[in-house]
Design an enzyme around this catalytic site. Structure first.
Site, PDB file in Angstrom:
ATOM      1  N   GLU A 109     -27.428 -23.061   7.134  1.00 31.61           N
ATOM      2  CA  GLU A 109     -28.699 -22.402   6.842  1.00 31.61           C
ATOM      3  C   GLU A 109     -28.592 -21.881   5.420  1.00 31.61           C
ATOM      4  O   GLU A 109     -27.515 -21.504   4.965  1.00 31.61           O
ATOM      5  CB  GLU A 109     -29.007 -21.288   7.836  1.00 31.61           C
ATOM      6  CG  GLU A 109     -28.015 -20.190   7.872  1.00 31.61           C
ATOM      7  CD  GLU A 109     -27.557 -19.835   9.280  1.00 31.61           C
ATOM      8  OE1 GLU A 109     -26.721 -18.943   9.359  1.00 31.61           O
ATOM      9  OE2 GLU A 109     -28.008 -20.423  10.255  1.00 31.61           O
ATOM     10  N   TYR A 121     -27.481 -29.724  -1.276  1.00 31.32           N
ATOM     11  CA  TYR A 121     -27.346 -30.207   0.097  1.00 31.32           C
ATOM     12  C   TYR A 121     -28.153 -31.483   0.323  1.00 31.32           C
ATOM     13  O   TYR A 121     -27.669 -32.431   0.946  1.00 31.32           O
ATOM     14  CB  TYR A 121     -27.748 -29.120   1.094  1.00 31.32           C
ATOM     15  CG  TYR A 121     -26.879 -27.885   1.015  1.00 31.32           C
ATOM     16  CD1 TYR A 121     -25.500 -27.974   0.872  1.00 31.32           C
ATOM     17  CD2 TYR A 121     -27.435 -26.610   1.061  1.00 31.32           C
ATOM     18  CE1 TYR A 121     -24.709 -26.848   0.782  1.00 31.32           C
ATOM     19  CE2 TYR A 121     -26.648 -25.472   0.978  1.00 31.32           C
ATOM     20  CZ  TYR A 121     -25.290 -25.596   0.835  1.00 31.32           C
ATOM     21  OH  TYR A 121     -24.501 -24.484   0.756  1.00 31.32           O
TER      22      TYR A 121
END
Length: 162
Positions: A109, A121
């Site tokens: 997260e 990411y």
């Protein structure tokens, strides 16, 4: 900046890891997690450091391992070393290390405002899976911030990083 070697953390690295963690106030992990005497030897956690030739730790990452999945808890880089690719190096090394460990999926997260982390990411094959509303505490005087949920799944031919 000198090139850095990525390696598993050792107990002697923990003071440097704590210092780097304290310089990441919006995402810092609880100090007690990093002071755990078993941190570097726990088969259910993987902590890597980026070390310059002079022995200076510039960055670290920590993941929790459960069966064939991992949760990336934090990638943190010293302020003076940011923007030089150390986060990417650590993430690639972490993902590479998952294969021998039998890890096929990684979850994380990230603050929705952390554009640099979101770009990193996504470039390494993580997909957005959802959102946790109001997950992160507010910055000075602001409101709570949503977390973007992301996951990565090992591809047969490679680990999905660009």
């Amino acid at each position: 900046m000198d090139s850095c070697r990525i390696r598993p953390a050792e107990p002697g690295d923990i003071e440097d890891v704590l210092a780097i963690n304290s310089e990441a106030p919006l995402s810092a992990l609880p100090e007690s997690w990093l002071r755990d005497p078993l941190l570097c030897a726990d088969a259910h956690r993987l902590i890597l450091v980026a070390e310059r030739a002079e022995g200076i730790i510039e960055a670290f990452c920590l993941a929790a391992l459960v069966l064939d999945e991992a949760s990336l808890l934090l990638i943190a880089v010293r302020p003076g070393a940011r923007g030089k690719g150390l986060g990417r190096q650590l993430l690639l090394a972490l993902l590479d290390g998952f294969g021998p460990a039998g890890i096929h999926r990684c979850l994380l997260e990230v603050r929705e405002s952390n554009m640099a982390a979101l770009a990193l990411y996504q470039s390494c094959g993580f997909a957005r899976d959802g959102r946790r509303r109001g997950y992160y505490p507010p910055e000075a005087g602001g409101k709570r911030e949503d977390a973007v949920l992301m996951s990565w799944t090992r591809k047969v031919e490679d680990h999905g990083c660009a």
